[in-house]
Structures are given as C-alpha cells and as structure tokens.
Design a protein around this motif. Structure first.
Motif, PDB file in Angstrom:
ATOM      1  N   GLY A 127       0.710  -1.029   0.037  1.00 29.49           N
ATOM      2  CA  GLY A 127       0.011   0.053  -0.163  1.00 29.49           C
ATOM      3  C   GLY A 127       0.941   1.280  -0.054  1.00 29.49           C
ATOM      4  N   MET A 128       1.841   1.100  -0.623  1.00 27.07           N
ATOM      5  CA  MET A 128       3.041   2.334  -0.680  1.00 27.07           C
ATOM      6  C   MET A 128       2.958   3.222  -2.126  1.00 27.07           C
ATOM      7  SD  MET A 128       4.008   2.346   2.351  1.00 27.07           S
ATOM      8  CE  MET A 128       4.405   1.542   3.963  1.00 27.07           C
ATOM      9  N   GLU A 143       7.634   9.919   6.120  1.00 26.27           N
ATOM     10  CA  GLU A 143       7.465   9.538   4.636  1.00 26.27           C
ATOM     11  C   GLU A 143       8.945   8.780   4.279  1.00 26.27           C
ATOM     12  OE1 GLU A 143       4.208  12.136   2.677  1.00 26.27           O
ATOM     13  OE2 GLU A 143       6.355  13.072   2.822  1.00 26.27           O
ATOM     14  N   LEU A 146       9.056   5.242   5.570  1.00 25.75           N
ATOM     15  CA  LEU A 146       8.075   4.342   4.983  1.00 25.75           C
ATOM     16  C   LEU A 146       8.794   3.875   3.409  1.00 25.75           C
ATOM     17  CD1 LEU A 146       4.552   5.633   5.506  1.00 25.75           C
ATOM     18  CD2 LEU A 146       5.617   3.566   6.581  1.00 25.75           C
ATOM     19  N   THR A 150       9.843   0.355   2.503  1.00 26.43           N
ATOM     20  CA  THR A 150       9.406  -0.143   1.042  1.00 26.43           C
ATOM     21  C   THR A 150      10.786  -0.788   0.244  1.00 26.43           C
ATOM     22  OG1 THR A 150       7.599   1.233   1.315  1.00 26.43           O
ATOM     23  CG2 THR A 150       8.042   0.160  -0.807  1.00 26.43           C
ATOM     24  N   GLN A 172      -1.151   7.104  11.620  1.00 24.90           N
ATOM     25  CA  GLN A 172      -1.494   6.543  10.220  1.00 24.90           C
ATOM     26  C   GLN A 172      -0.296   5.670   9.725  1.00 24.90           C
ATOM     27  OE1 GLN A 172      -2.490   9.360   7.066  1.00 24.90           O
ATOM     28  NE2 GLN A 172      -4.137   7.799   6.425  1.00 24.90           N
ATOM     29  N   ALA A 173       0.878   6.035   9.689  1.00 26.83           N
ATOM     30  CA  ALA A 173       1.893   5.428   9.106  1.00 26.83           C
ATOM     31  C   ALA A 173       2.227   4.365  10.044  1.00 26.83           C
ATOM     32  CB  ALA A 173       3.000   6.635   9.045  1.00 26.83           C
ATOM     33  N   ARG A 176       0.167   1.539   8.776  1.00 26.50           N
ATOM     34  CA  ARG A 176       0.696   1.072   7.647  1.00 26.50           C
ATOM     35  C   ARG A 176       1.831   0.300   7.957  1.00 26.50           C
ATOM     36  NH1 ARG A 176       1.398   6.008   3.252  1.00 26.50           N
ATOM     37  NH2 ARG A 176       1.627   4.348   2.014  1.00 26.50           N
ATOM     38  N   GLU A 179       0.787  -3.184   8.947  1.00 22.94           N
ATOM     39  CA  GLU A 179       0.133  -3.886   7.740  1.00 22.94           C
ATOM     40  C   GLU A 179       1.452  -4.626   7.008  1.00 22.94           C
ATOM     41  OE1 GLU A 179      -2.051  -1.351   5.514  1.00 22.94           O
ATOM     42  OE2 GLU A 179      -3.648  -1.104   6.963  1.00 22.94           O
ATOM     43  N   VAL A 180       2.497  -3.732   6.905  1.00 22.54           N
ATOM     44  CA  VAL A 180       3.794  -4.275   6.333  1.00 22.54           C
ATOM     45  C   VAL A 180       4.279  -5.456   6.791  1.00 22.54           C
ATOM     46  CG1 VAL A 180       6.190  -3.979   5.701  1.00 22.54           C
ATOM     47  CG2 VAL A 180       4.627  -1.940   5.263  1.00 22.54           C
TER      48      VAL A 180
END
Length: 469
Positions: A127-128, A143, A146, A150, A172-173, A176, A179-180
């Motif tokens: 989702g990146m 960012e 993240l 990624t 929020q990050a 994410r 989820e990773v």
C-alpha cells in the motif's frame, strides 16, 4: 533459522554477554531495553556492519541455516539480510523515491523489467503507491521512514531488521507499518525489530527479547504485559489515543489560515514557505512561556515550521519577534535539538561538544551527570547510541541557558526512564521561565508531561482527521 550461541559483543567493555538466541522464519521478535544496552549493536553484528565497518570484539557462534555468518562480509549477507536503520537518510543513494527502490535491485544486476515489476508488486502489496516517483528531499521524516521500509522490502530477502522504525511515524503511518509486518510475516520472513515504543506490537510479536545488564531475557508473547513492562521500566503497552489527550489546552492550527495577528512572547508572523510549487506553510503562530506540543500527520509541515523558526529555510517569508524585538540572529535566543542529531555534532569528544556552548566546567559536568553521560566525556559523539546523542544535545541545551528551546521528536531514541528524565528537564526549563516548542508523535510523552497541544492541519486535510486515532 538465525542463531546465536554463547555470543559476546564488546567495545572497551562487554555490552552483551553469552547470548543464546534463535530467530525463526515467520516470526516477529521485538528487541528492547534501556538506551545504550546494545540493541543497535546487536543488529549491526547480524548484518555485518560490526566488525567489517565498526570495530568490536566478537566471540561465540552466529549461524544462519547452519552457515557461519561471521565468515561472510556485508555484501554477501545483504543477499538475504535487509536493514532499516534508525535514521533512514543514512541509507538513501538516490534523489528520486522510485530510483531508491530500484537501487539495490540494479546492484544485483536484475533485468529492468523484473525490477519494475518487483517495485510495482511490493508497493501495491504494501500500500505504498503514494511514495512512487517523489523527490526524496521533499518527503517528511515519516515518509522517508516508509520509503526505506518499502525499498528493503523490494529486495525480497529472508531476514528483515528494523532499528527504532516508529521514531518518525504518525499514527496512520504506524498502522501502515503494521500492515507491512503482517504481510512480511505471512510470507515467512524472519523479522527482528529494535524498539522502545511497544504498544503497537502487542498483537503482533511472537516474542520479546529484553537486553538488561548485558544479558538477554526472552519472553513469549503470552507473558508480555504491562506488569512486565513496569517491572523492567519499559514503555507502555497500552495505546494512547489522541482523544486521551484532549484537554482545555488543546487547539488545532491550520497552516493555511492567515487570521488576525496575535500577541505573544514569541510571535511568528505571516510565515510562508513552499517546496517548489507545493505550499506547505502560510500562517502565523504565537507562543507564551510554557511547554507546547505540536502534533499532526506526517508531511503536514511541523518540521518545516521549526526550520523556518530557526532560519534554516532561507527562502521562507515571514518575521519572528521575541518580546517585541526581531529574533535575528535566532541562535542568540534559540537552542534546538533536531530530529537528526547527527547534523548537530561536530567535535571529537563529548566534552569538546558541550564546551562549544559553555566554558563553565562545573555546569557542564552537572548537566552531563544528570543525563548519565559524565562517564563518556572522552567518547567521540558519533560513537554514542541514538538516545545518548539526543541526551548530549539536551545537556548542551541546559548549559546554553537560552530562553527559547525547540525539540523535534526528542524521544525517538529514548527508553522509558530517559523519557521521564526528559520530562523532568522540560518542567525545569518551564520553571526557569523558558518557552519550549516540541514536535512529536509520542502521545505517551505528552500524556506524562502535560502542557499545551497544538495540532497542525493542512488546507486539504479533512476535519475528521482526529477520528483516525
């Protein structure tokens, strides 16, 4: 399986002794403990930075799938081990985000089509997609974190290691990132995370490894609870939400709202700044004596505001006043501890570093002693742990004795005990009549410290942002 047997890591003295640990595929292991107990060094031994780049004495066995890892150099280990460092900027090689994701794959001489497909597949899986084709230097700290995550995921290695991965991430990050981790775990990857903030792992980890007094204590997930955390002085295992912080001293501040001018001890008047054609700041701010926490999503402009206040963004428009007088030059009035403390350390020893801001030997010794750094006066600042570097900058702020203090994510490398010590220092600064502005995503810090909370919001950010927490 990755396995340590009777393993010891030592610099001038032993920091971890007689480690007997194993890490299984498809498991998430969280490594924690007080700052300076060896968490980052432990990861560096696995990926080969120690001893191939950073000197240390090693003894014992370290194997992966029966192979002696100590016989492999860093390049050989990188074929199956990926690391996201505490400061992701130290591992970027490109200026474009997509190029960064491709860099390691290009070094493996993969065909262009396979590289592009790997990037497409992993950004979609994780989702990146929003991180594709972005100038890296315009990304926020979160960012960048993240992006680093990624980029290493695209390598499709067997072992993934993360050093303080939540240090720059908003709520929020962090969601994410979780989820990773879930997806990497489902793929059968071995995941090792060195971290102080533990609440977001509570439903994810398989075991906790606690470094304490040179030893490793292992706890299965079923035994990881708040009682264990309190017993060993660990950070909270309970998530603190933004709604838990809503008090009378909470306000929201649009970064694109040029309202009427305000009075205040510190007045940031008509601030305006853009990255290229993208405006990130067009507002004004005022602060009186006391402690101010600035919160908000990654990329909304919190660090940009601080850089403008400090005069680091040379093309910004606006004026700064302190007690009615222009704040220029700002360094005569301001002391800052920024998100990347490595850019603020210049000398060859801790003592030389703190001597930049003061010649009062007794005051310097007292500040270093209070922050548990007096025994490190001869150490090179860059040899300190991330938390120790931040504490050195805090000691320098104490002896500099300026009326305005600015902090950007000061707890990113701090354990619970040192976070509580930071809070004590903040309260002392307030009692001395100082104005403190602190940017943070650490709600545990805010809840324990108290103070005024200002949430930065952008002009495109929906008002129901507060519901995300």
């Amino acid at each position: 399986m990755l396995e340590f047997k009777n393993f010891t890591i030592a610099y001038e003295q032993e920091i971890l002794t007689n480690l007997n640990l194993s890490f299984e595929p498809g498991q998430i292991t969280v490594v924690t403990g007080a700052s300076g107990t060896g968490k980052s060094s432990f990861l560096k031994v696995i990926n080969g930075i120690i001893p191939h780049f950073q000197a240390a004495r090693l003894a014992g066995d370290l194997t992966y799938q029966g192979q002696n890892l100590l016989e492999l150099d860093m390049a050989q280990r990188s074929r199956f081990i990926s690391t996201v460092f505490q400061n992701p900027k130290t591992q970027f090689y490109a200026v474009n985000s997509t190029d960064e994701m491709a860099f390691a794959l290009e070094n493996r001489n993969l065909p262009r089509e396979e590289i592009l497909e790997r990037i497409r597949s992993y950004t979609q899986l994780l989702g990146m997609e929003d991180l594709l084709d972005r100038p890296i230097f315009t990304l926020s700290g979160g960012e960048k974190q993240l992006l680093a995550i990624t980029s290493v995921a695209c390598m499709d290695n067997d072992i993934y290691m993360f050093d303080e991965p939540s240090s720059s991430l908003d709520r929020q990050a962090i969601a994410r990132f979780k989820e990773v981790l879930v997806k990497l775990k489902a793929m059968g990857k071995t995941i090792i995370i060195a971290e102080h903030r533990l609440y977001y792992f509570r439903d994810l980890l398989d075991k906790l490894v606690l470094f304490e007094e040179g030893e490793a204590k292992v706890y299965p997930a079923a035994k990881v609870n708040q009682s264990l955390a309190d017993q060993h002085g660990l950070r909270s295992l309970t998530e603190i939400k933004k709604t838990d912080l809503i008090v009378e001293n909470f306000s929201r501040k649009s970064l694109f709202d040029q309202g009427p001018q305000e009075s205040g001890r510190l007045l940031c008047q008509n601030y305006s700044y853009s990255y290229g054609a993208k405006p990130v700041l067009a507002s004004h701010f005022s602060f009186d004596q006391g402690l101010y926490f600035i919160i908000g999503s990654n990329g909304v402009g919190k660090s940009t505001f601080l850089r403008c206040l400090l005069g680091l963004n040379k093309k910004f428009k606006g004026q700064t006043f302190y007690q009615g007088q222009p704040l220029k030059p700002s360094y005569q009035w301001l002391t800052a501890v920024m998100q990347d403390v490595n850019y603020q350390l210049f000398t060859e020893s801790v003592w030389s570093e703190i001597s930049i801001v003061s010649q009062d030997d007794e005051a310097k010794k007292a500040a270093l002693a209070q922050l548990n750094l007096l025994d490190k006066v001869d150490r090179h600042p860059q040899s300190l742990s991330g938390g120790e570097k931040q504490r050195l900058l805090l000691a320098m702020a104490r002896v500099a004795d300026k009326p305005l203090l600015v902090f950007d994510e000061p707890t990113s490398g701090l354990c619970r005990g040192q976070m509580e010590q930071l809070i004590d220092n903040l309260h002392q600064f307030v009692d001395q009549g100082k104005t403190i502005i602190l940017v943070t995503h650490d709600y545990e810090l805010i809840q324990k410290a108290g103070g005024q909370i200002i949430e930065f919001i952008g002009h495109t950010q929906p008002d129901q942002d507060s519901q995300r927490d």
